[in-house]
Design a protein around this motif. Structure first.
Motif, PDB file in Angstrom:
ATOM      1  N   CYS A 136       0.923  -1.142   0.018  1.00  0.00           N
ATOM      2  CA  CYS A 136       0.005  -0.151  -0.157  1.00  0.00           C
ATOM      3  C   CYS A 136       0.719   1.262   0.223  1.00  0.00           C
ATOM      4  N   THR A 137       1.060   2.066  -1.172  1.00  0.00           N
ATOM      5  CA  THR A 137       1.689   3.149  -1.200  1.00  0.00           C
ATOM      6  C   THR A 137       1.149   4.218  -0.386  1.00  0.00           C
ATOM      7  N   THR A 138      -0.269   4.656  -0.233  1.00  0.00           N
ATOM      8  CA  THR A 138      -0.773   5.474   0.441  1.00  0.00           C
ATOM      9  C   THR A 138      -2.153   4.736   0.929  1.00  0.00           C
ATOM     10  N   HIS A 221      -4.132  -0.143  -4.007  1.00  0.00           N
ATOM     11  CA  HIS A 221      -2.822   0.144  -3.496  1.00  0.00           C
ATOM     12  C   HIS A 221      -2.644   1.565  -3.059  1.00  0.00           C
ATOM     13  N   VAL A 222      -3.438   2.413  -3.360  1.00  0.00           N
ATOM     14  CA  VAL A 222      -3.232   3.905  -3.266  1.00  0.00           C
ATOM     15  C   VAL A 222      -4.649   4.389  -2.873  1.00  0.00           C
TER      16      VAL A 222
END
Length: 426
Positions: A136-138, A221-222
């Protein structure tokens, strides 16, 4: 002085009676005697303010609960107005999803092998089941651990060029290998990730479980959403246009839900049933899908035994898509077209003359819900100009009903019933 419970009962005494709603006591036993029953994927629906919700606040005041319901309903109407005013372009509409701050119902399901629990917001106007995933990037904070696709033996990213990717009208990653999605919110925030196939685990009506392969879902993921740390994503129940592989289509194009008293934080019998085992009982009327919404026929409004003087064409849909009535799971209140709202407001004010005094400081389209200890307002409002004459039936007007959707047959069913009784027979 009126209590919150009094407000709930007063609402039902004053709210309109639609021809499609049944007023007689429910009797569903005859339809339950068939020797073979279709299995049912049953989910407990958890209202935002229930003790079963991670958002439950035992110290919340009447005013705070009312303000949250107002803000959530208005945010929902803002979203719906945006969709309604958007040109008939499925790609453009697919990038718009409801404000995450809407306050409706949640459900727990499990995803993957081994199953990982997810807390998802139910939304009849969203077309995708999505949740946050590793890496998870953000990500926004959530109460449950993030789903890790690498640890699930049944997870598979959807490849570019596949029918599922093409039908989803989504993009591809920079290497042109996997199908990706992005959903943008009205406040400029968004969620994005991979489209994937995966296995979901649902409870069944006999307290067992059933594992169902989901052809298309979103693994985010974002996510730059203003969530305060509980749910994992959204369980979309919109039917979608064309070949869009929505969850409802994948599960047989039928579902039903039963909503009890949302003013009672102890109430535990709200439920959602997906698939062929959905409860399709009671009176029915025409159901149509358009722009991700469910439209039904509203023929008139009555207060008690008195049918109000409203032109029958008031709630009809126009040739260009304006007007009509949407049934919605995301808005607490009901919004009526002005020509239908004003006669109702006037009749209620006439009945309440000498009992309640009108508060001039409130907007004219607020009439009965409990705002403070001494202020009661009606949970029906007038539509905004941006709604283009479209009315909506919110959750409060659906209390004490089981609502069944049979999309392929173009019918919606309403059965007046105590959800606790329904739970014992399904």
């Amino acid at each position: 002085m009126a209590t919150a419970m009094t407000a709930a009962y007063l609402f039902f005494l004053l709210v309109y009676i639609i021809d499609i709603f049944s007023s007689y006591p429910a009797n569903v036993s005859s339809s339950m005697t068939t020797p073979i029953k279709p299995w049912k994927m049953a989910l407990k629906l958890i209202h935002h303010d229930s003790i079963h919700s991670p958002y439950y606040n035992p110290n919340a005041t009447i005013s705070e609960l009312a303000e949250r319901a107002i803000n959530g309903s208005l945010a929902r109407i803002q979203y719906m107005s945006k969709i309604i005013s958007t040109p008939n372009d499925e790609d453009a509409r697919s990038r718009l999803v409801p404000a995450i701050k809407a306050y409706g119902f949640f459900a727990n399901i499990s995803i993957g092998t081994p199953p990982v629990p997810q807390l998802l917001m139910i939304d009849t106007a969203s077309n995708l089941l999505w949740f946050q995933c590793l890496p998870c990037t953000t990500c926004f904070k959530q109460s449950l651990p993030l789903f890790d696709p690498a640890k699930s033996s049944t997870y598979s990213n959807i490849r570019c060029g596949s029918p599922a990717c093409k039908n989803s009208r989504c993009s591809c990653d920079p290497k042109n290998e996997y199908c990706t999605f992005k959903k943008s919110y009205l406040d400029g925030t968004s969620t994005a990730g991979n489209l994937a196939s995966e296995q979901a685990t649902f409870e069944t009506s006999d307290e067992g479980t059933v594992k169902v392969p989901i052809e298309v879902l979103g693994c985010s993921h974002v996510s730059t959403l203003p969530v305060d740390g509980q749910e994992s994503g959204i369980l979309g129940l919109s039917y979608g246009a064309g070949n869009l592989p929505t969850l409802v289509k994948q599960l047989g194009s039928k579902f039903s839900y039963c909503i009890g008293n949302i003013y009672d934080p102890q109430y535990q019998y709200n439920q959602l049933i997906l698939g062929d085992g959905a409860m399709l009982e009671g009176d029915s009327t025409t159901l149509q899908t358009d722009k991700g919404f469910y439209f039904l026929d509203l023929e008139g409004i009555s207060v008690g035994e008195k049918k109000l003087p409203i032109d029958p064409s008031t709630f009809k849909r126009r040739a260009l898509g304006e007007g009509g009535v949407i049934i919605d799971s995301g808005a607490t209140f009901t919004f009526l077209k002005e020509e239908g709202y004003v006669p109702l407001r006037n009749e209620v004010e006439s009945l309440m003359a000498g009992i309640l005094n009108r508060a001039a400081s409130l907007p004219k389209y607020f009439t009965f819900f409990q705002l403070t200890t001494n202020v009661l307002c009606m949970t029906i409002l007038s539509v905004t100009p941006a709604m283009k004459g479209v009315s909506t039936i919110g959750v409060l007007a659906q209390q004490s009903y089981n609502v069944g959707y049979d999309i392929k047959q173009g019918k919606i069913f309403f059965q007046r019933i105590d959800c606790s009784v329904l739970e014992s027979i399904v």
